[in-house]
Design a protein around this motif. Structure first.
Motif, short mmCIF file in Angstrom:
data_model
loop_
_atom_site.label_atom_id
_atom_site.label_comp_id
_atom_site.label_asym_id
_atom_site.label_seq_id
_atom_site.Cartn_x
_atom_site.Cartn_y
_atom_site.Cartn_z
N TYR A 1 0.89 -1.26 0.14
CA TYR A 1 -0.02 -0.18 -0.02
C TYR A 1 0.92 1.38 0.03
N ASP A 2 0.52 2.16 -0.73
CA ASP A 2 1.20 3.73 -0.74
C ASP A 2 0.28 4.61 -0.99
N GLU A 3 0.01 5.34 -0.17
CA GLU A 3 -0.84 6.89 -0.15
C GLU A 3 -2.23 6.31 -0.37
N GLY A 4 -2.53 5.35 0.30
CA GLY A 4 -4.26 5.05 0.70
C GLY A 4 -4.39 3.71 -0.22
N GLU A 5 -3.41 3.53 -1.39
CA GLU A 5 -4.06 2.65 -2.71
C GLU A 5 -3.16 1.30 -2.63
N GLU A 6 -3.94 0.38 -2.92
CA GLU A 6 -3.28 -0.92 -2.88
C GLU A 6 -2.40 -1.15 -4.41
N ARG A 7 -1.01 -1.28 -4.55
CA ARG A 7 -0.06 -0.86 -5.46
C ARG A 7 0.28 -2.20 -6.08
N ASN A 8 0.26 -3.25 -5.28
CA ASN A 8 0.60 -4.63 -5.90
C ASN A 8 0.32 -5.54 -4.77
N ARG A 9 0.06 -6.82 -5.60
CA ARG A 9 -0.43 -8.05 -4.69
C ARG A 9 0.48 -9.13 -4.90
N GLY A 10 0.42 -10.02 -4.04
CA GLY A 10 1.44 -11.36 -4.27
C GLY A 10 0.15 -12.43 -4.55
N ASN A 11 0.72 -13.58 -4.70
CA ASN A 11 -0.12 -14.62 -5.13
C ASN A 11 -0.78 -15.21 -4.04
N PHE A 12 -1.73 -14.75 -3.38
CA PHE A 12 -2.71 -14.94 -2.42
C PHE A 12 -3.97 -14.89 -2.93
N PRO A 13 -4.97 -15.50 -2.08
CA PRO A 13 -6.32 -15.58 -2.59
C PRO A 13 -7.01 -14.28 -2.03
N PRO A 14 -8.21 -13.88 -2.64
CA PRO A 14 -8.86 -12.74 -2.45
C PRO A 14 -9.30 -12.64 -0.70
N ARG A 15 -9.36 -13.83 -0.13
CA ARG A 15 -9.70 -13.48 1.24
C ARG A 15 -8.63 -12.85 2.22
N PHE A 16 -7.51 -12.69 1.47
CA PHE A 16 -6.56 -11.61 2.09
C PHE A 16 -6.63 -10.47 1.46
N SER A 17 -6.99 -9.42 2.38
CA SER A 17 -7.23 -8.28 1.76
C SER A 17 -6.55 -7.23 3.06
N GLY A 18 -6.57 -5.96 2.58
CA GLY A 18 -6.31 -4.92 3.38
C GLY A 18 -6.61 -3.61 3.06
N ARG A 19 -6.08 -2.76 3.89
CA ARG A 19 -6.53 -1.30 3.60
C ARG A 19 -5.55 -0.19 4.21
N GLN A 20 -5.14 0.91 3.67
CA GLN A 20 -4.26 1.91 4.39
C GLN A 20 -5.09 3.17 4.71
N PHE A 21 -5.05 3.65 5.87
CA PHE A 21 -5.60 4.64 6.61
C PHE A 21 -5.24 5.83 6.18
N PRO A 22 -5.52 7.02 6.22
CA PRO A 22 -5.05 8.33 5.95
C PRO A 22 -3.72 8.66 6.76
N ASN A 23 -3.58 8.22 7.76
CA ASN A 23 -2.55 8.26 8.66
C ASN A 23 -1.25 7.20 8.07
N TYR A 24 -1.70 6.59 7.40
CA TYR A 24 -0.57 5.55 6.65
C TYR A 24 -0.43 4.48 7.42
#
Lengths: 114, 114
Positions: free
Chosen positions: B49-72
């Motif tokens: 994650y960079d600047e709140g956006e998902e930039r790259n994802r590894g080879n894992f199923p969609p049940r692995f997810s995340g997010r980045q908050f405004p405070n990084y």
């Protein structure tokens, strides 16, 4: 896909012995190369890195590594290990510019006996 | 300077449950990375994650997810937990998306799925 191979999974040395840990990667383009170390009970931390320039890089605590492009290798060396070097060592490659993905080897556990 | 922090240190869940892992980057760092360190598999890249956006994802199923908050800071969510999700989950941060930047690692969250 990129991959990183660390040839030695476990290494046992006596103090003052010389150390060389092998690392080979598979990627034909430009790479950034890293060695990370994880001391018992501590975080993973950077030992040294290579981005460009002199292929012989020096890191913390007397470690050095040599990038040999023709062999796709980035071996870690230390002329004389200490008991405090007991740790797990990881080689890593960042091969896709702009994708920030570190590909790690499986690690080498080093045990230095006093 | 405080390092990367992660919470909780340990997390025990049962199969089918959801797990939420948290990470606070080093102050001033905008990029956050998640890695999985499973027994015998080494460190594998999960998410960037960079600047709140998902930039790259590894080879894992969609049940692995995340997010980045405004405070990084960042969260990693794992839904529908499976036994093989048991692992050490490491978070790392770097100054920005420049791939010459070193990634600094946190202590990890040990997830155990029963």
């Amino acid at each position: 896909a990129q991959s990183v191979s660390q040839h030695n999974h476990h290494v046992i040395l006596s103090e003052a012995a010389s150390l060389e840990l092998g690392c080979n990667y598979s990627y034909g383009g430009t790479v950034n190369l890293f060695w990370y170390v994880q001391y018992p009970g501590q975080h993973l931390q950077l030992l040294l890195k290579y981005f460009s320039g002199d292929p012989l890089v020096k890191g913390i605590k007397g470690f050095e590594a040599e990038f040999i492009k023709s062999k796709f290798s980035f071996n870690l060396r230390k002329p004389s290990v200490q008991w405090s070097d007991t740790a797990e060592y990881f080689c890593a490659v960042n091969a896709l510019k702009g994708f920030q993905k570190l590909v790690f080897g499986t690690g080498t556990r080093l045990l230095v006996s006093p | 300077e405080a390092g990367v922090t992660q919470s909780p240190t340990h997390l025990i869940k049962t199969r089918g449950q959801q797990a939420t892992l948290r990470c606070s980057p080093i102050s001033g760092h905008t990029s956050v990375y998640w890695y999985q360190q499973a027994l015998g598999l080494g460190l594998q890249f999960l998410l960037w994650y960079d600047e709140g956006e998902e930039r790259n994802r590894g080879n894992f199923p969609p049940r692995f997810s995340g997010r980045q908050f405004p405070n990084y800071s960042s969260e990693l969510n794992v839904n529908a937990l499976e036994l093989e999700d048991s692992a050490l989950y490491l978070c790392a941060s770097s100054r920005d998306r420049d791939d010459s930047n070193e990634q600094f690692f946190g202590p990890g969250t040990r997830l155990t799925v029963l």
